[in-house]
Design a protein around this motif. Structure first.
Motif, mmCIF file in Angstrom:
data_model
loop_
_atom_site.group_PDB
_atom_site.id
_atom_site.type_symbol
_atom_site.label_atom_id
_atom_site.label_comp_id
_atom_site.label_asym_id
_atom_site.label_seq_id
_atom_site.Cartn_x
_atom_site.Cartn_y
_atom_site.Cartn_z
ATOM 1 N N ARG A 291 -3.852 6.428 7.297
ATOM 2 C CA ARG A 291 -4.101 6.690 8.542
ATOM 3 C C ARG A 291 -3.718 8.576 8.698
ATOM 4 O O ARG A 291 -4.276 9.248 9.412
ATOM 5 C CB ARG A 291 -3.558 6.264 9.805
ATOM 6 N N LYS A 292 -2.285 9.024 8.324
ATOM 7 C CA LYS A 292 -2.239 10.463 8.364
ATOM 8 C C LYS A 292 -2.687 11.578 7.654
ATOM 9 O O LYS A 292 -3.329 12.372 8.589
ATOM 10 C CB LYS A 292 -0.732 10.201 7.816
ATOM 11 N N TYR A 293 -3.442 10.807 6.857
ATOM 12 C CA TYR A 293 -4.746 11.908 6.131
ATOM 13 C C TYR A 293 -5.930 11.680 6.317
ATOM 14 O O TYR A 293 -6.475 12.358 5.071
ATOM 15 C CB TYR A 293 -4.058 11.659 4.660
ATOM 16 N N ASN A 294 -6.459 10.023 7.050
ATOM 17 C CA ASN A 294 -7.878 9.901 7.101
ATOM 18 C C ASN A 294 -8.498 10.013 5.800
ATOM 19 O O ASN A 294 -9.401 10.370 5.943
ATOM 20 C CB ASN A 294 -8.449 10.971 7.740
ATOM 21 N N CYS A 295 -7.288 9.222 5.216
ATOM 22 C CA CYS A 295 -8.015 8.908 3.537
ATOM 23 C C CYS A 295 -8.079 7.424 3.975
ATOM 24 O O CYS A 295 -8.111 6.184 4.747
ATOM 25 C CB CYS A 295 -7.422 9.071 2.828
ATOM 26 N N ARG A 296 -9.465 6.914 2.628
ATOM 27 C CA ARG A 296 -9.914 5.303 2.679
ATOM 28 C C ARG A 296 -8.768 4.631 1.074
ATOM 29 O O ARG A 296 -10.116 4.324 0.460
ATOM 30 C CB ARG A 296 -11.039 4.983 2.730
ATOM 31 N N ALA A 297 -7.652 5.069 0.994
ATOM 32 C CA ALA A 297 -7.412 4.787 -0.538
ATOM 33 C C ALA A 297 -7.504 2.930 -0.818
ATOM 34 O O ALA A 297 -7.141 2.311 0.472
ATOM 35 C CB ALA A 297 -6.024 5.175 -0.855
ATOM 36 N N ARG A 298 -8.053 2.780 -1.102
ATOM 37 C CA ARG A 298 -8.076 0.759 -1.543
ATOM 38 C C ARG A 298 -6.236 0.304 -1.904
ATOM 39 O O ARG A 298 -5.649 0.770 -2.397
ATOM 40 C CB ARG A 298 -8.846 0.386 -2.521
ATOM 41 N N ALA A 299 -6.582 -1.114 -1.288
ATOM 42 C CA ALA A 299 -4.935 -1.743 -1.847
ATOM 43 C C ALA A 299 -5.223 -1.638 -3.548
ATOM 44 O O ALA A 299 -6.132 -1.828 -3.927
ATOM 45 C CB ALA A 299 -5.010 -3.347 -1.429
ATOM 46 N N LEU A 300 -3.603 -1.785 -3.759
ATOM 47 C CA LEU A 300 -3.671 -1.547 -5.068
ATOM 48 C C LEU A 300 -3.782 -3.046 -6.416
ATOM 49 O O LEU A 300 -4.118 -3.821 -4.648
ATOM 50 C CB LEU A 300 -1.917 -1.227 -5.499
ATOM 51 N N SER A 301 -4.185 -3.265 -7.030
ATOM 52 C CA SER A 301 -4.145 -3.694 -8.225
ATOM 53 C C SER A 301 -3.709 -5.029 -8.017
ATOM 54 O O SER A 301 -2.000 -4.427 -8.406
ATOM 55 C CB SER A 301 -5.345 -3.215 -9.110
ATOM 56 N N LEU A 302 -3.902 -6.138 -8.863
ATOM 57 C CA LEU A 302 -2.505 -7.111 -9.067
ATOM 58 C C LEU A 302 -1.580 -6.535 -10.534
ATOM 59 O O LEU A 302 -0.408 -6.728 -10.380
ATOM 60 C CB LEU A 302 -3.365 -8.444 -9.388
ATOM 61 N N ASP A 303 -2.634 -6.140 -11.617
ATOM 62 C CA ASP A 303 -2.121 -5.227 -12.802
ATOM 63 C C ASP A 303 -1.006 -4.099 -12.123
ATOM 64 O O ASP A 303 0.260 -4.203 -12.605
ATOM 65 C CB ASP A 303 -3.034 -5.060 -13.531
ATOM 66 N N LEU A 304 -1.528 -3.240 -11.280
ATOM 67 C CA LEU A 304 -0.097 -2.366 -10.640
ATOM 68 C C LEU A 304 0.725 -2.518 -10.251
ATOM 69 O O LEU A 304 2.165 -2.288 -10.022
ATOM 70 C CB LEU A 304 -1.506 -0.802 -10.307
ATOM 71 N N MET A 305 0.450 -3.200 -8.986
ATOM 72 C CA MET A 305 1.600 -3.885 -8.941
ATOM 73 C C MET A 305 2.621 -5.168 -9.768
ATOM 74 O O MET A 305 3.666 -4.766 -9.234
ATOM 75 C CB MET A 305 1.336 -5.170 -7.557
ATOM 76 N N GLY A 306 1.956 -5.615 -10.376
ATOM 77 C CA GLY A 306 3.466 -5.715 -11.556
ATOM 78 C C GLY A 306 3.557 -4.376 -11.997
ATOM 79 O O GLY A 306 5.191 -5.011 -12.182
ATOM 80 N N VAL A 307 3.674 -3.752 -12.194
ATOM 81 C CA VAL A 307 3.708 -3.043 -13.089
ATOM 82 C C VAL A 307 5.286 -1.900 -11.968
ATOM 83 O O VAL A 307 6.990 -1.937 -12.270
ATOM 84 C CB VAL A 307 2.820 -1.729 -13.547
ATOM 85 N N LEU A 308 4.619 -2.123 -10.709
ATOM 86 C CA LEU A 308 5.866 -1.639 -9.965
ATOM 87 C C LEU A 308 6.721 -2.509 -9.774
ATOM 88 O O LEU A 308 8.080 -2.336 -10.112
ATOM 89 C CB LEU A 308 5.238 -1.719 -8.583
ATOM 90 N N GLN A 309 6.394 -3.746 -9.507
ATOM 91 C CA GLN A 309 7.778 -5.193 -9.139
ATOM 92 C C GLN A 309 8.970 -5.201 -10.577
ATOM 93 O O GLN A 309 9.851 -5.385 -10.604
ATOM 94 C CB GLN A 309 7.255 -6.424 -9.558
ATOM 95 N N LYS A 310 8.266 -4.430 -12.433
ATOM 96 C CA LYS A 310 9.098 -4.211 -12.795
ATOM 97 C C LYS A 310 9.005 -2.748 -12.910
ATOM 98 O O LYS A 310 11.192 -2.433 -13.808
ATOM 99 C CB LYS A 310 8.418 -4.213 -14.598
ATOM 100 N N TYR A 311 9.382 -2.187 -12.405
ATOM 101 C CA TYR A 311 10.119 -0.611 -12.256
ATOM 102 C C TYR A 311 11.110 -0.985 -11.884
ATOM 103 O O TYR A 311 11.425 -1.920 -11.566
ATOM 104 C CB TYR A 311 8.645 0.933 -11.857
ATOM 105 N N HIS A 312 12.507 0.299 -12.330
ATOM 106 C CA HIS A 312 14.068 0.176 -12.328
ATOM 107 C C HIS A 312 14.279 0.977 -10.877
ATOM 108 O O HIS A 312 14.829 1.353 -10.218
ATOM 109 C CB HIS A 312 14.643 0.642 -13.483
ATOM 110 N N TRP A 313 13.322 2.318 -10.077
ATOM 111 C CA TRP A 313 13.157 3.006 -9.174
ATOM 112 C C TRP A 313 14.567 3.211 -8.800
ATOM 113 O O TRP A 313 15.143 3.089 -7.853
ATOM 114 C CB TRP A 313 13.083 2.071 -7.647
ATOM 115 N N PRO A 314 14.520 5.031 -9.662
ATOM 116 C CA PRO A 314 15.818 5.496 -9.765
ATOM 117 C C PRO A 314 16.404 6.442 -8.362
ATOM 118 O O PRO A 314 16.757 6.494 -7.583
ATOM 119 C CB PRO A 314 15.577 6.169 -10.782
ATOM 120 N N GLY A 315 14.765 6.582 -7.876
ATOM 121 C CA GLY A 315 14.772 6.906 -6.640
ATOM 122 C C GLY A 315 14.416 6.177 -5.140
ATOM 123 O O GLY A 315 14.200 6.596 -4.332
#
Length: 357
Positions: A216-240
């Motif tokens: 909404r802020k940048y007036n974009c239409r990026a699609r929802a993330l795939s299940l595979d990529l969501m799995g990568v995010l779930q496993k990442y340790h997120w130091p930031g």
């Protein structure tokens, strides 16, 4: 009365507007639900609050919510980012000064403490205050009084103080860099912000929120993330922590490709551990390989801490819980540059995974 109901929190967040909805801020984890309940109880009491948590966990949002829950919500919320203000200027920024107090003081200037009168003073990263300023803050907490630089008389204010830190203040006390009596004054109630890796069940909700927000802020239409990529995010340790996740989704929305995220996370995940090239055709010296791996891992940790503390070696030594002299030795032994001016080469070397010459 303490404010602790779900409806109260929702009403507050809607009123503030700038904050995410309740389900995003507090998520589903038990730690965040306990923090929410504790925050609701303490907000209406005029006692100091200390918020502990790693950088990027959302300490600023919780501090603002405490203010907005309090009886002083109609008063000002004044934030002081202690590391962002040079030590020589921090005292005048906090307590103000009188005309002629020092060279360049052409008029009287009130400090942030006065600006927060009948409101909330939020001291972010309070561990950065030097001992002299800690003494003046202690006086403010004890009797509600302070003195401008160059003034002859104390001034009295009514202010609620909320502090935040990403350090272990008990360790800072042992190192002699933080006053124990001040710690007891600011730590009447402690709120701990759990890191994102301890609330992985909340990652999906955060991703959906940031995706919708920045579309909404940048007036974009990026699609929802795939299940595979969501799995990568779930496993990442997120130091930031949440800030890192937010910036990642922001880049995805703007650039419009999942490869932006995958390429950004995968190399870092692979480099979390040292993978030496081992010649399996000949004899293997386990001791040598282990020593090499340990040395490389230590080098990466030291560089990461130096980057986090903007190449301030004294702060980095405290964060690593080693002496300043020991850190200097390890910097030399690891082949890292000795100062800020030449740090870029070391960062590039580690980022590409190439050993220093």
């Amino acid at each position: 009365m303490p404010i602790s109901t779900t409806s109260s929190v929702s009403t507050l967040i809607q009123a503030l507007g700038e904050f995410p909805p309740e389900s995003v801020i507090f998520g589903k984890s038990e730690a965040m639900q306990a923090l929410r309940e504790r925050m609701g109880k303490v907000a209406s009491a005029n006692v100091p609050v200390l918020i502990n948590g790693e950088s990027g966990t959302g300490k600023d949002i919780i501090a603002r919510m405490i203010h907005s829950f309090s009886p002083w919500k109609s008063g000002p919320f004044v934030k002081v980012n202690c590391p962002a203000i040079p030590g020589t200027l921090l005292e005048s920024e906090l307590f103000g000064y009188e005309k002629g107090a020092f060279t360049g003081a052409y008029g009287t200037k009130p400090g942030r403490v006065e600006m927060a009168h009948r409101g909330t003073l939020f001291l972010d990263e309070i561990s950065e205050l030097d001992l002299a300023l800690q003494s003046k803050l202690l006086q403010l907490l004890q009797d509600g009084q302070f003195c401008r630089i160059g003034a002859q008389e104390d001034k009295r204010v009514e202010v609620r103080i909320v502090c935040a830190t990403n350090r272990q203040l008990d360790v800072e006390i042992e190192n002699g860099t933080f006053r124990q009596d001040l710690y007891y004054r600011i730590n009447v109630v402690n709120l701990r912000m759990p890191p994102l890796r301890e609330r992985r069940g909340d990652i999906e909700g955060l991703v959906h929120y940031f995706l919708d927000h920045y579309n909404r802020k940048y007036n974009c239409r990026a699609r929802a993330l795939s299940l595979d990529l969501m799995g990568v995010l779930q496993k990442y340790h997120w130091p930031g922590n949440i800030r890192e996740l937010e910036n990642l989704i922001k880049r995805y929305v703007i650039l419009g490709s999942e490869e932006v995220i995958a390429n950004d996370l995968a190399p870092r995940n692979e480099r979390e551990f040292f993978n030496p090239d081992i010649d399996l055709d000949g004899p293997i010296s386990l001791k040598k390989v282990t020593r090499q791996a340990t040395r490389e891992l230590e080098r990466k940790i030291i560089l990461k801490v130096l980057q986090t503390h903007h190449w301030n070696r004294k702060q980095a030594a405290r964060a690593l819980n080693i002496s300043y002299r020991a850190l200097l030795y390890k910097i030399r032994d690891a082949g890292l540059p000795p100062n800020r001016s030449s740090r870029r080469r070391a960062e590039v070397v580690v980022d590409t995974g190439v050993a220093a010459d």
